[in-house]
Structure formats: structure tokens, C-alpha cells
Design an enzyme around this catalytic site. Structure first.
Site, mmCIF file in Angstrom:
data_model
loop_
_atom_site.group_PDB
_atom_site.id
_atom_site.type_symbol
_atom_site.label_atom_id
_atom_site.label_comp_id
_atom_site.label_asym_id
_atom_site.label_seq_id
_atom_site.Cartn_x
_atom_site.Cartn_y
_atom_site.Cartn_z
ATOM 1 N N SER A 87 35.930 -128.720 94.464
ATOM 2 C CA SER A 87 35.174 -129.957 94.615
ATOM 3 C C SER A 87 34.715 -130.445 93.252
ATOM 4 O O SER A 87 34.638 -129.678 92.290
ATOM 5 C CB SER A 87 33.959 -129.742 95.527
ATOM 6 O OG SER A 87 33.101 -128.753 94.988
ATOM 7 N N GLY A 88 34.425 -131.734 93.181
ATOM 8 C CA GLY A 88 33.968 -132.341 91.945
ATOM 9 C C GLY A 88 32.772 -133.226 92.198
ATOM 10 O O GLY A 88 32.109 -133.116 93.241
ATOM 11 N N SER A 89 32.518 -134.126 91.262
ATOM 12 C CA SER A 89 31.329 -134.980 91.356
ATOM 13 C C SER A 89 31.412 -135.948 92.529
ATOM 14 O O SER A 89 30.387 -136.303 93.121
ATOM 15 C CB SER A 89 31.150 -135.766 90.054
ATOM 16 O OG SER A 89 31.041 -134.889 88.961
ATOM 17 N N PHE A 90 32.626 -136.383 92.872
ATOM 18 C CA PHE A 90 32.749 -137.460 93.841
ATOM 19 C C PHE A 90 33.572 -137.084 95.071
ATOM 20 O O PHE A 90 33.956 -137.960 95.843
ATOM 21 C CB PHE A 90 33.375 -138.696 93.178
ATOM 22 C CG PHE A 90 32.617 -139.152 91.971
ATOM 23 C CD1 PHE A 90 31.339 -139.665 92.092
ATOM 24 C CD2 PHE A 90 33.168 -139.065 90.706
ATOM 25 C CE1 PHE A 90 30.631 -140.085 90.981
ATOM 26 C CE2 PHE A 90 32.467 -139.476 89.589
ATOM 27 C CZ PHE A 90 31.188 -139.990 89.726
ATOM 28 N N GLY A 91 33.868 -135.808 95.275
ATOM 29 C CA GLY A 91 34.632 -135.448 96.445
ATOM 30 C C GLY A 91 35.233 -134.067 96.365
ATOM 31 O O GLY A 91 34.863 -133.258 95.516
ATOM 32 N N VAL A 137 38.980 -131.519 96.953
ATOM 33 C CA VAL A 137 40.430 -131.505 96.823
ATOM 34 C C VAL A 137 41.005 -130.443 97.758
ATOM 35 O O VAL A 137 40.481 -129.316 97.825
ATOM 36 C CB VAL A 137 40.861 -131.212 95.374
ATOM 37 C CG1 VAL A 137 42.384 -131.273 95.246
ATOM 38 C CG2 VAL A 137 40.220 -132.204 94.413
ATOM 39 N N LYS A 160 42.956 -135.528 97.084
ATOM 40 C CA LYS A 160 41.584 -135.691 96.590
ATOM 41 C C LYS A 160 40.869 -136.699 97.483
ATOM 42 O O LYS A 160 41.168 -137.888 97.461
ATOM 43 C CB LYS A 160 41.600 -136.164 95.138
ATOM 44 C CG LYS A 160 40.218 -136.313 94.532
ATOM 45 C CD LYS A 160 40.300 -136.684 93.057
ATOM 46 C CE LYS A 160 38.922 -136.804 92.433
ATOM 47 N NZ LYS A 160 38.996 -137.142 90.987
ATOM 48 N N ASP A 169 35.207 -136.984 80.450
ATOM 49 C CA ASP A 169 34.770 -135.763 81.135
ATOM 50 C C ASP A 169 35.760 -134.631 80.880
ATOM 51 O O ASP A 169 36.241 -133.977 81.811
ATOM 52 C CB ASP A 169 34.608 -136.021 82.627
ATOM 53 C CG ASP A 169 33.767 -134.941 83.318
ATOM 54 O OD1 ASP A 169 33.057 -134.202 82.607
ATOM 55 O OD2 ASP A 169 33.826 -134.839 84.551
#
Length: 702
Positions: free
Chosen positions: A429-433, A435, A449, A544
Site C-alpha cells: 500500500s502507499g499514500s493513496f491506495g 496494489v 493499483k 517521491d
């Protein structure tokens, strides 16, 4: 200890090269006033003062013809007194000796100079206009410095100039229109600078030019038909610029050409059939353009061709199989959706059909065309209306490469591919969702994603990634296969990277990345950033950069991913103010404190990541507190305690080639420090980073 001048007053030639002498260069050498040749290169000499006082002492040698003090750690500036050396001086070699400061204008006093070689230093400032007085000059070598400003028109008046090498500097402006006046010119290297505008027409009139390298600049415009005048040229490299238009057919007249690169431009049209006449060709790179049509079958006659790259274009038709083609791999032809041919190229087979059958098929096609169109439209409308009524989902698929039709992936297919986004398919997972790994209906493994639309920036992040990846194509950027988007759902369908992220591998106990693998990975990342910063019409800042955003495919090739907070700077815009969004520890000072974003922010983040990769220590590690940071920790350990901070898995004192490996790792850390300087203006650029890392890799393999 050297004491030469007092004891040998009649000495005419002095050779002290490659003997590992150290200490200061004795001024007493100058007492041998009859000296005509002094060679002190490839030792460990230092200067008595930053002004290189030994050069001043050599002004007593009135018969001096050759002077070489290159490959010594002098760490000084060229003094004004260099202009007082003998007017008989013909050869001056001062390369690779840590010279800094500017080239003094007094250099123009050396009227008999034939070769001036000052490459591989830290020289700054402008090329002195007084160089016009060096009318006998045949070779000017100033590459790999930090020289700025424009190329002075006065260089065009050097009517005996044979080689001009200004590569890897900070030179701006245009190539002088008068460049064609130097009719003696054989080699011109101005690559890896910041040149703009188009190539002057006079350059194409240099019919004695052997080597031309203008790569990695910001040159634009079309390639003129007059390129055919360069009939004796053996190398032409115009890659990584902004050239547009078509490839001139007259290029086929360059019968002596053995190395041609037009890669990373925006060239259009077909590959000229006449290029099949370049019978001396050994390396041909046309990748990363917008070329269309077939690969000419005439290329089968290029029997010396050992390297061909036409990847990332819009080529179609059958790939020739004769001649040199039997030695090429799929890498030569990748990302050309319309190509077909031998399976060894990783391409689908071609469906050949005889002429008579083709004519018959065309007759049938035209006869039924109207009916087929009507039926297709009716069915499409009915299907769309039915789908809209049954489920308010609209999927949009974006073509990320001009002229390429990407497969549509529906919301339901993604649900099925990921088993309804089950935990067993979760990748991270990341900042906006999040995978997920999925398998499409055609059997292809992908990464899906899915954006968390509850996050206020998720919509913007999705739009930014689409905007960036729609227009960019590079082997080290993560490729988007398709998108699925509606008001309540947004997802990107990406290439699946079987080896996961660099962060996962770096800190894994089951997988150990060796020195060479880490260098190759960081070269891949640097190449991707170089493309983002210089390979497109506007600057693109990733914003980033960190190991978790670097993904590795089955061949351990690195791909830069996650462009959710990337910034596209406008035309002529080199920086912009924005809200700081990134990962602590990797953010450049000016970005974190002022919200000022530029490509130099990526360079800073890259430097921190380079440190992390070779120390296996995160910038957020608990060992860093107060004034101590990852960068200061490394800086304080240079150069004598480098072995203490390097990942212990990479280096053992008892292993073979320990000293050589330690030297390479020290060079990597030095490069990382140069990338992460506090002042943005003092940081190196990604072009220089790629060159430096490749040099380190070469040293490691030697």
C-alpha cells in the site's frame, strides 16, 4: 626527494611519468633552463600552493615545447602566469588533476600551442575569447568540467582546429552559426551540455567531419537533407534531444558511418529505405521516437551491424530475419505493438497471405463494409446502454503511446483478476491506495493499483499518474497497460514486477544484492530520472524517490514507479512552489522548508537513496538523532572510515580485490554526497550521475 634543477643545468628532457613519485613538484626543475620537454604526469604530486607556483617557475624555460602535469592531485587553479610560458610551447597537458577556477585569458599568449588538454577537472567560468589568438591550435579538450556560458564565436576563427571536445559541461545557448568556417574540423563533441535552438545549417557543410556528438542537450528542429554532406563521418550521435520531423533520406549517402544514434527524440515518419546502404554500420539506435512503418528489409545487407535498437516506436509489419537480424534479441524491438516476426524476438508470428487472396478479401471487405459498420454501431450502442442501466460503471482506457490501441480492462475483469482484491493477492500500500497482483483473461500477470478515493488527494494523484505515464516511454519507467475509471472507482493496470521493490530486496534476509547488482539498479534509476529531467519537452520531477518506489522485473532491471505526486513544470519553468508531499529523510531542504520543487530535488533524494542502498541503512533509522543524519554520518566517514559504514555484506577485508572494491564504494559515496549538497545549485545533474556510475561499474569489472 627530487632535486633536479640545480644538479642538471643542461637537461633538455625530463620524464617522471607513472613512477608514483609524491610530494611537491620542485620549482628547482626550472633551473634546467634548456628544458624543451617536461612530463610529470600520473604520479602523486601536489602543488606548493593553490596557484600552482611550479608553473610560474617554468616560465624560465624559454625553449619549452611540451609540458605535461596531468593525472596528479594538484587541487589548484591555473595561474595567470601560464600566459608567460614559452611562446614556443606547443603541447600543454593538465587533465585529471583537480584544477578549479576559470581558464585565465592569458592562455591566449601561447601563440604556438597545438594541443590544450584540460579535461576531467572542476574548471568553471567561460571559455576565454582570447583563445582566438591560438591560431595554430589543432586540439582543444575541455570535457568533464563545469564550464558555463556559451560557445564563443571566436573559436570559429581557429582555422587549424582538428578536434573540439566540450562534453559534460554546463554550456548553454546555441551552436555558433559560424561553426562551418572551421573547415579543418574532424571531431566535434559537445554532448551532455545545455545547448538549445537548432543545428546551424553550416554544420552540415563540414564535409570532412569524422565524429559528431551533440547528444544529451535541448536541441530542437528538424534534421536537414544536407546531413548527406557528411560523407566521411564515422560517428553521429544526436540522441536525447528534442529533434522532430522525419529522418532525411540523404542519410543513406553516409557510406563510412558505423555508429548512428537518433534515440530519445520525437522523430516521426518511416525509417528511410536508403539506410540499408550504410554498409559500414555497426551500431544503430533509433529507439524512443515516434517512427512508424516497417523496418526496411534492406537492413539485411548491413553485415557489420552488431547492435540495433528500434524499441519504443510505432513500427509495424514483419521484422526481417536475414543478415545481422539473427543475432538480435527482443530488446531491439520491444514496445512496437504492430511488429511481428520470429518468436526469438518476442513478437507474434506474421500471418502471410498470397496476393490473390488479399484482393479477394478486400473485395469482400468493401462489399460488406457498410453492413458491418451499421451492425457494429447498433450492437455497441445497445451494449453501452444496457451496461449503463445495469451498473453505473464507466471504464476509460487511455492510450499511452500515440497510435497504439491498448486492451480495455473492465471493472469486473479486475475483480476477477484479483479474486475480489483478496488478501492473498495484496502486494503493498502507499499514500493513496493499495496494489494487488492479478491475472487478466489473456493470462498476463499485472499489478492493479487501486486508489483510495476517501483520500482528498487521490483523484489528483490518479490524474497526475495518467498525465505523466501517458506521454513517457522508457525502459526504466513502470509501464501502464490500461486504466479503469469512473466516479466511484479508479485503478491503474501496471506491468507486474516479479522481484518486488528495491526496499523489499535490500532489507530481505533471504536475498543478498551484491555490489554489481546495486550499481546496475542505481544506474537504471538514474537513467529514468535523466529521461524525466531532460528527455521530454517539460521538466518532470518525481518528488517521491525512495527504494519502495523502485520495482524490479524478472531480469532485475529497475523500473521507477508511483508518480502520484510528480510535478510537471511548464515551458521555460525550472522550479515551482507547491505543497510539500513526500517521505521524510529523502526530501530536499528547499522542498521541505519552502515548498520549492525542481529537478534538483530528485537529485537530492537520489543521493540519499544511493547512500541507503550501499549502507543498508534508512535515513529514518533510530541511530540518527540531533545533528547526526545519514548524510553527515557518511560525510564524517570519508575517506578513511568508509569500510565502517558500508553494508557488511558487500565487503570483507580478507576477500580478493578488497582494495579495488573499497575504492569503487568510496567513489559511490562521494557521488552520493555530491548529489545531496545542501545548496541545490551545487548538486550534480542526473546526466553526470549516469556517466559517473557507469565509470565506476567499468572500474569494478576491470
Amino acid at each position: 626527494m627530487l632535486v633536479l634543477g640545480y644538479e642538471l643545468p643542461n637537461l633538455e628532457e625530463l620524464y617522471l611519468n607513472g613512477n608514483n613519485f609524491h610530494g611537491r613538484i620542485p620549482n628547482s626543475i626550472a633551473n634546467s633552463s634548456k628544458l624543451t620537454e617536461i612530463y610529470l604526469f600520473d604520479n602523486n604530486f601536489i602543488s606548493e600552493s593553490p596557484e600552482l607556483s611550479f608553473i610560474t617557475s617554468f616560465t624560465k624555460c624559454r625553449y619549452l615545447i611540451n609540458l605535461g602535469f596531468n593525472d596528479n592531485p594538484l587541487n589548484g587553479i591555473l595561474p595567470v602566469s601560464v600566459g608567460n610560458l614559452s611562446t614556443s610551447l606547443q603541447y600543454l597537458y593538465g587533465y585529471n588533476c583537480d584544477l578549479w577556477g576559470s581558464i585565465p585569458k592569458e592562455i591566449g599568449n601561447l601563440s604556438s600551442l597545438i594541443k590544450l588538454s584540460l579535461y576531467g577537472n572542476q574548471l568553471t567560468g567561460l571559455i576565454p575569447t582570447t583563445a582566438v589568438d591560438l591560431q595554430k591550435l589543432q586540439g582543444l579538450y575541455l570535457e568533464s568540467n563545469k564550464i558555463s556560458g556559451s560557445i564563443p564565436d571566436t573559436l570559429c576563427e581557429l582555422r587549424n582546429l582538428y578536434e573540439l571536445t566540450l562534453s559534460q559541461n554546463l554550456i548553454t545557448g546555441a551552436i555558433p552559426d559560424c561553426i562551418g568556417n572551421i573547415t579543418t574540423l574532424r571531431s566535434l563533441y559537445i554532448d551532455a551540455n545545455r545547448l538549445t535552438s537548432s543545428i546551424p545549417a553550416s554544420l552540415w557543410l563540414q564535409n570532412n567531419l569524422l565524429q559528431l556528438d551533440l547528444s544529451s542537450n535541448f536541441l530542437r528542429g528538424s534534421l536537414l537533407q544536407e546531413i548527406g554532406n557528411l560523407k566521411v563521418a564515422t560517428l553521429i550521435d544526436l540522441s536525447v534531444n528534442r529533434f522532430s520531423g522525419s529522418i532525411p533520406s540523404t542519410i543513406g549517402q553516409l557510406q563510412n558511418l558505423n555508429n548512428l544514434s537518433l534515440a530519445h527524440n520525437t522523430l516521426q515518419g518511416s525509417i528511410p529505405e536508403s539506410m540499408g546502404k550504410l554498409l559500414s554500420m555497426e551500431r544503430l539506435d533509433l529507439s524512443h521516437n515516434n517512427l512508424s512503418g516497417n523496418i526496411p528489409k534492406s537492413f539485411e545487407a548491413l553485415r557489420y551491424l552488431t547492435y540495433l535498437d528500434v524499441s519504443f516506436n510505432d513500427l509495424s509489419g514483419e521484422v526481417p530475419s536475414g543478415g545481422p537480424f539473427k543475432n538480435f534479441s527482443s530488446q531491439s524491438f520491444m514496445s512496437n505493438e504492430g511488429l511481428c516476426g520470429d518468436p526469438i524476438y518476442g513478437l507474434p508470428p506474421c500471418h502471410t497471405t498470397g496476393p490473390k487472396k488479399i484482393k479477394l478479401m478486400l473485395r469482400v471487405l468493401f462489399a460488406l463494409l457498410g453492413i458491418i459498420v451499421l451492425i457494429t454501431i447498433a450492437m455497441a450502442l445497445a451494449y453501452a446502454v444496457g451496461r449503463y442501466r445495469s451498473k453505473n460503471l464507466v471504464e476509460n482506457t487511455t492510450d499511452f503511446a500515440p497510435g497504439t490501441t491498448l486492451p480495455r480492462v473492465s471493472y469486473y475483469e479486475l475483480m476477477q483478476a484479483t479474486q475480489r482484491y483478496s488478501e492473498s493477492h495484496f502486494l503493498g500500500s502507499g499514500s493513496f491506495g493499495s496494489v494487488y497482483r492479478g491475472t487478466l483473461n489473456d493470462g498476463r500477470d499485472v499489478a492493479v493499483k487501486v486508489f483510495d478515493l476517501q483520500h482528498q488527494n487521490a483523484f489528483k494523484s490518479f490524474d497526475v499518474e495518467c498525465e505523466v505515464l501517458r506521454n513517457l516511454r522508457h525502459r526504466n519507467l513502470c509501464k501502464v497497460i490500461s486504466t479503469c475509471s469512473n466516479q466511484d472507482f479508479k485503478a491503474l493496470v501496471l506491468e507486474y514486477m516479479s522481484n518486488g521493490s528495491l526496499e523489499k530486496l535490500l532489507y530481505s534476509d533471504d536475498c543478498l544484492l551484491d555490489i554489481l547488482q546495486r550499481i546496475n539498479i542505481m544506474i537504471d534509476v538514474a537513467s529514468a530520472l535523466e529521461y524525466l529531467h531532460y528527455g521530454y519537452s517539460t521538466y518532470i520531477v518525481h518528488c517521491d524517490l525512495k527504494p519502495s518506489n523502485v520495482l524490479l522485473d524478472e531480469d532485475m532491471v529497475a523500473h521507477l514507479s508511483d508518480f502520484g505526486i510528480a510535478k510537471l513544470l511548464g515551458e521555460g519553468e525550472s522550479n515551482a512552489h507547491t505543497t510539500t508531499i513526500g517521505t521524510l529523510g529523502y526530501i530536499a531542504p528547499e522542498y521541505g522548508l519552502e515548498g520549492l520543487v525542481s529537478i534538483r530535488c530528485d537529485v537530492y533524494s537520489y543521493g540519499i537513496m544511493l547512500m541507503e542502498v550501499f549502507t543498508r541503512t534508512k535515513p529514518s533509522s533510530e541511530i540518527f538523532s540531533g545533528e547526526l543524519s545519514l548524510r553527515s554520518w557518511i560525510n564524517d566517514s570519508m575517506p578513511n572510515a568508509i569500510a565502517r559504514i558500508i553494508d557488511s555484506n558487500l565487503l570483507a577485508p580478507e576477500e580478493e580485490y578488497y582494495t579495488e572494491k573499497l575504492k569503487c564504494l568510496s567513489s559511490v559515496m562521494e557521488l552520493a554526497l555530491n548529489c545531496s549538497m545542501e545548496s541545490a545549485n551545487e548538486r550534480v545533474n542526473m546526466k553526470d550521475v549516469v556517466v559517473a556510475l557507469k565509470k565506476i561499474r567499468f572500474q569494478l569489472l576491470s
